[in-house]
Scaffold this motif. Structure first.
Motif, PDB file in Angstrom:
ATOM      1  N   LEU A   1     -51.722   2.823  31.688  1.00 16.88           N
ATOM      2  CA  LEU A   1     -52.940   2.005  31.592  1.00 16.88           C
ATOM      3  C   LEU A   1     -53.526   1.725  32.978  1.00 16.88           C
ATOM      4  CD1 LEU A   1     -52.419  -0.732  28.879  1.00 16.88           C
ATOM      5  CD2 LEU A   1     -54.127   1.064  28.942  1.00 16.88           C
ATOM      6  N   LEU A   2     -52.642   1.411  33.924  1.00 20.64           N
ATOM      7  CA  LEU A   2     -53.107   1.140  35.293  1.00 20.64           C
ATOM      8  C   LEU A   2     -53.823   2.362  35.866  1.00 20.64           C
ATOM      9  CD1 LEU A   2     -50.147  -0.882  36.859  1.00 20.64           C
ATOM     10  CD2 LEU A   2     -52.481  -1.684  36.496  1.00 20.64           C
ATOM     11  N   CYS A   3     -53.231   3.532  35.650  1.00 21.37           N
ATOM     12  CA  CYS A   3     -53.843   4.777  36.159  1.00 21.37           C
ATOM     13  C   CYS A   3     -55.173   5.044  35.478  1.00 21.37           C
ATOM     14  CB  CYS A   3     -52.920   5.964  35.930  1.00 21.37           C
ATOM     15  SG  CYS A   3     -51.489   5.940  36.976  1.00 21.37           S
ATOM     16  N   PHE A   4     -55.257   4.644  34.206  1.00 20.22           N
ATOM     17  CA  PHE A   4     -56.479   4.859  33.443  1.00 20.22           C
ATOM     18  C   PHE A   4     -57.650   4.084  34.063  1.00 20.22           C
ATOM     19  CE2 PHE A   4     -59.071   4.474  29.525  1.00 20.22           C
ATOM     20  CZ  PHE A   4     -59.137   5.825  29.201  1.00 20.22           C
ATOM     21  N   PHE A   5     -57.349   2.871  34.525  1.00 22.85           N
ATOM     22  CA  PHE A   5     -58.412   2.042  35.081  1.00 22.85           C
ATOM     23  C   PHE A   5     -58.505   2.132  36.606  1.00 22.85           C
ATOM     24  CE2 PHE A   5     -57.597   0.020  30.942  1.00 22.85           C
ATOM     25  CZ  PHE A   5     -58.855   0.247  30.391  1.00 22.85           C
ATOM     26  N   ILE A   6     -57.415   2.505  37.266  1.00 19.28           N
ATOM     27  CA  ILE A   6     -57.443   2.683  38.732  1.00 19.28           C
ATOM     28  C   ILE A   6     -56.900   4.086  39.046  1.00 19.28           C
ATOM     29  CG2 ILE A   6     -56.870   1.586  40.960  1.00 19.28           C
ATOM     30  CD1 ILE A   6     -55.854  -0.850  39.202  1.00 19.28           C
ATOM     31  N   PRO A   7     -57.711   5.135  38.833  1.00 19.08           N
ATOM     32  CA  PRO A   7     -57.215   6.512  38.984  1.00 19.08           C
ATOM     33  C   PRO A   7     -56.538   6.834  40.325  1.00 19.08           C
ATOM     34  CG  PRO A   7     -59.347   6.524  37.911  1.00 19.08           C
ATOM     35  CD  PRO A   7     -59.102   5.110  38.341  1.00 19.08           C
ATOM     36  N   PRO A   8     -56.929   6.230  41.468  1.00 16.36           N
ATOM     37  CA  PRO A   8     -56.219   6.578  42.709  1.00 16.36           C
ATOM     38  C   PRO A   8     -54.701   6.314  42.644  1.00 16.36           C
ATOM     39  CG  PRO A   8     -58.230   5.417  43.239  1.00 16.36           C
ATOM     40  CD  PRO A   8     -58.077   5.335  41.757  1.00 16.36           C
ATOM     41  N   LEU A   9     -54.302   5.409  41.730  1.00 11.41           N
ATOM     42  CA  LEU A   9     -52.859   5.131  41.582  1.00 11.41           C
ATOM     43  C   LEU A   9     -52.063   6.361  41.160  1.00 11.41           C
ATOM     44  CD1 LEU A   9     -52.585   1.656  39.838  1.00 11.41           C
ATOM     45  CD2 LEU A   9     -51.749   2.275  42.089  1.00 11.41           C
ATOM     46  N   LEU A  10     -52.786   7.336  40.575  1.00  9.34           N
ATOM     47  CA  LEU A  10     -52.120   8.578  40.142  1.00  9.34           C
ATOM     48  C   LEU A  10     -51.400   9.247  41.301  1.00  9.34           C
ATOM     49  CD1 LEU A  10     -55.032   9.939  37.947  1.00  9.34           C
ATOM     50  CD2 LEU A  10     -52.722   9.522  37.101  1.00  9.34           C
ATOM     51  N   LEU A  11     -51.957   9.095  42.506  1.00  7.13           N
ATOM     52  CA  LEU A  11     -51.376   9.725  43.696  1.00  7.13           C
ATOM     53  C   LEU A  11     -49.987   9.174  44.019  1.00  7.13           C
ATOM     54  CD1 LEU A  11     -54.568   9.786  45.932  1.00  7.13           C
ATOM     55  CD2 LEU A  11     -53.479  11.740  44.818  1.00  7.13           C
ATOM     56  N   ILE A  12     -49.733   7.948  43.587  1.00  4.20           N
ATOM     57  CA  ILE A  12     -48.409   7.350  43.841  1.00  4.20           C
ATOM     58  C   ILE A  12     -47.524   7.521  42.608  1.00  4.20           C
ATOM     59  CG2 ILE A  12     -47.198   5.194  44.444  1.00  4.20           C
ATOM     60  CD1 ILE A  12     -50.046   4.244  45.458  1.00  4.20           C
ATOM     61  N   ILE A  13     -48.129   7.250  41.454  1.00  5.33           N
ATOM     62  CA  ILE A  13     -47.317   7.201  40.226  1.00  5.33           C
ATOM     63  C   ILE A  13     -46.811   8.580  39.812  1.00  5.33           C
ATOM     64  CG2 ILE A  13     -47.469   6.695  37.733  1.00  5.33           C
ATOM     65  CD1 ILE A  13     -48.889   4.122  38.492  1.00  5.33           C
ATOM     66  N   ILE A  14     -47.618   9.622  39.958  1.00  9.52           N
ATOM     67  CA  ILE A  14     -47.155  10.966  39.553  1.00  9.52           C
ATOM     68  C   ILE A  14     -45.953  11.423  40.397  1.00  9.52           C
ATOM     69  CG2 ILE A  14     -47.776  13.439  39.480  1.00  9.52           C
ATOM     70  CD1 ILE A  14     -50.441  12.639  38.272  1.00  9.52           C
ATOM     71  N   PRO A  15     -46.031  11.363  41.730  1.00 16.77           N
ATOM     72  CA  PRO A  15     -44.833  11.783  42.495  1.00 16.77           C
ATOM     73  C   PRO A  15     -43.597  10.944  42.188  1.00 16.77           C
ATOM     74  CG  PRO A  15     -46.732  11.581  43.938  1.00 16.77           C
ATOM     75  CD  PRO A  15     -47.139  11.031  42.619  1.00 16.77           C
ATOM     76  N   TYR A  16     -43.818   9.627  41.950  1.00 13.98           N
ATOM     77  CA  TYR A  16     -42.687   8.756  41.643  1.00 13.98           C
ATOM     78  C   TYR A  16     -41.991   9.212  40.355  1.00 13.98           C
ATOM     79  CZ  TYR A  16     -40.064   4.734  39.958  1.00 13.98           C
ATOM     80  OH  TYR A  16     -39.071   3.933  39.451  1.00 13.98           O
TER      81      TYR A  16
END
Lengths: 227, 307
Positions: B278-293
């Motif tokens: 949900l966070l990535c859905f609303f704040i897409p730049p978070l994908l850069l951290i969450i995907i590698p994690y």
């Protein structure tokens, strides 16, 4: 060759396997027998690497799992996947491309139907076909004859003999003793997670008699069946 | 009898929340907050057409309840009248928060429509064991897209249908919505973990396995969205960058769903993973951290099955 060294498995307080040491040579067919819950399936899953365990599983081909075809007791199938797609999924997973599945469909399965709608015997035959087409060196067959019709039983027996002739290793379990005595070079008896006996081919009759005596005993009399 | 059934479902739900590491007293208010924020954001006036997804969400959840084995079990336990009542009640309980929010937003027609559709879908028992095999363009590398497409093909029919309508009425936004639909629906194909036996089959390392899954997802999601991308580029050449951007974003979300699925494998992704999505859905730049994690977590998690 596959070798288990002091293989043990514990589920909570239950010791499912205790220090199992076995060696499965190339070109040999080995049977594992035991009552329900004796630890046969757990042993197979540990050898395959589907369960964590204590002790070691050694093999001359590493990693073992990439050369091992495992037929579970009750093969699981995704809903809405056809038999052909299932075979393709398993062969792709091992990097093996099959060109003409139809010609290798020795059990005459309806390949274009959803596998989940198959009967239990058909599911078993499909799962066996898939692991055979993977081109493995080792095979673990957990009750391959269960739920399968007589004709297919004969085919499976011949397949096991052929694998043996091709210097492949086959480890199998069955609750039908005759299927094991027909195909195996050696049989190991498991009881409550422990290896209690290893029997060569010429002593199979003796083992069957012993198992009968141990399992049946006076249990039938205890039912007190009357005329 | 129904009262006991509901109580049992409530207990099962609580056990599931506890297995995810949340006490029900914490989980329910948290779910309420997430639901409310999510609903308000979807109904934010500038996000055109996104609220249509709102009607699809309860449908997705009700779809899980229409599993044939589950329904067969209910039919064995209850008589026909009771069975129908239970299924309707279950579907309405899922839809209730959505209906309440639609009423709050004064979307009375949508609320009524959702209620009727949920009752109808409970009675229709959508997931019957029909034997007709739906053809797919994914035969070469089964299974996520093969199974997923067969379960949700009607949504793709809807998306392609909307594209045709949008071209006829010259509505760019509607085509963009259809494209988003074809990109977001495949994310759902990666929600449920498969039997570990299928992962074990692969003669690949954990990282290679994940790359293989990502590559397959890229090729197959491109196949599904290609007709709409081509239509958009043909009829709106000036805005050709939009479908490309949409596709890239949709694909990155697919990667997110893949790594999240295997990070908790063989268990289902938990509430924390849901919040991350949900966070990535609303704040897409978070994908850069969450995907590698989650990629690293997946590699660790798959180590046992793929040594």
């Amino acid at each position: 060759m596959i070798e288990t060294v002091q293989l043990s498995k514990q589920y909570g307080t239950i010791r499912a396997l205790q220090n199992i040491c076995l060696r499965f040579e190339d070109g040999k067919t080995v049977g594992i027998v035991g009552e329900n819950g004796a630890g046969k399936t757990t042993l197979f899953r540990c050898i395959a690497g589907l369960e964590t365990h204590e002790g070691q599983v050694l093999s001359d081909r590493n990693p073992l799992k990439n050369h091992l075809g495992f037929l579970p007791t009750e093969p699981y199938f995704f809903p809405k996947i056809t038999a052909e797609e299932y075979i393709r999924l398993l062969t792709n997973a091992r990097g093996k491309k099959i060109k003409n599945i139809e010609s290798q469909n020795i059990f005459d399965l309806p390949l274009n139907q959803y596998a989940s709608t198959f009967s239990s015997g058909m599911k078993k035959k499909l799962a066996l076909s898939a692991i055979l087409l993977q081109g493995n060196q080792y095979f673990i067959l957990d009750e391959p004859f269960n739920g399968v019709d007589i004709q297919s039983n004969l085919i499976i027996t011949e397949i096991i003999r052929k694998l043996q002739a091709l210097n492949k290793t086959v480890i199998l379990s069955s609750h039908i003793f005759s299927t094991l005595s027909d195909t195996c070079d050696e049989i190991h008896l498991l009881r409550q997670g422990q290896l209690v006996q290893s029997v060569p081919k010429h002593d199979f009759d003796k083992l069957e008699a012993e198992m009968k005596a141990f399992s049946i005993g006076n249990k039938i009399e205890r039912l007190e069946l009357e005329d | 009898m129904i009262k006991h059934y509901i109580y049992l479902q409530y207990k099962i739900a609580n056990r599931r929340l506890k297995s995810y590491g949340f006490h029900p007293f914490v989980a329910y208010p948290l779910l309420f907050i997430v639901f409310t924020v999510f609903s308000f954001l979807l109904f934010y006036p500038q996000i055109i057409y996104l609220q249509y997804f709102y009607l699809l969400i309860p449908f997705y959840f009700s779809f899980n309840l229409a599993e044939p084995g589950r329904n067969d079990f209910l039919k064995i336990c209850f008589n026909d009248k009771m069975y129908k009542m239970i299924r309707i009640m279950e579907n309405l309980m899922i839809a209730l928060p959505f209906i309440a929010f639609l009423l709050y937003k004064r979307c009375y027609l949508l609320a009524f429509l959702l209620t009727v559709l949920m009752i109808f879908s409970a009675l229709a028992n959508t997931r019957t064991r029909f034997s007709f095999v739906i053809p797919t363009p994914f035969a070469k590398n089964p299974f996520e897209f093969t199974v997923g497409f067969r379960n949700t093909f009607y949504l793709f029919v809807l998306a392609y249908g909307l594209t045709v309508i949008a071209i006829v009425v010259n509505n760019f936004n509607l085509v963009a919505f259809a494209l988003l639909l074809t990109l977001l629906v495949p994310c759902g194909f990666y929600l449920k973990p498969e039997n570990p036996y299928y992962v074990w089959q692969f003669s690949l390392s954990p990282a290679q396995f994940l790359y293989y899954k990502m590559k397959t997802a890229l090729v197959y999601s491109f196949r599904l969205s290609l007709p709409i991308i081509l239509t958009l580029s043909l009829f709106y050449p000036g805005n050709a960058w939009i479908p490309i951007l949409c596709f890239l974003l949709g694909y990155i979300f697919l990667i997110l769903f893949i790594v999240i699925k295997y990070a908790s494998f063989p268990d289902e992704p938990g509430i924390l993973e849901g919040i991350a999505i949900l966070l990535c859905f609303f704040i897409p730049p978070l994908l850069l951290i969450i995907i590698p994690y989650y990629f690293n977590q997946s590699v660790k998690q798959l180590q046992t099955l793929l040594p």
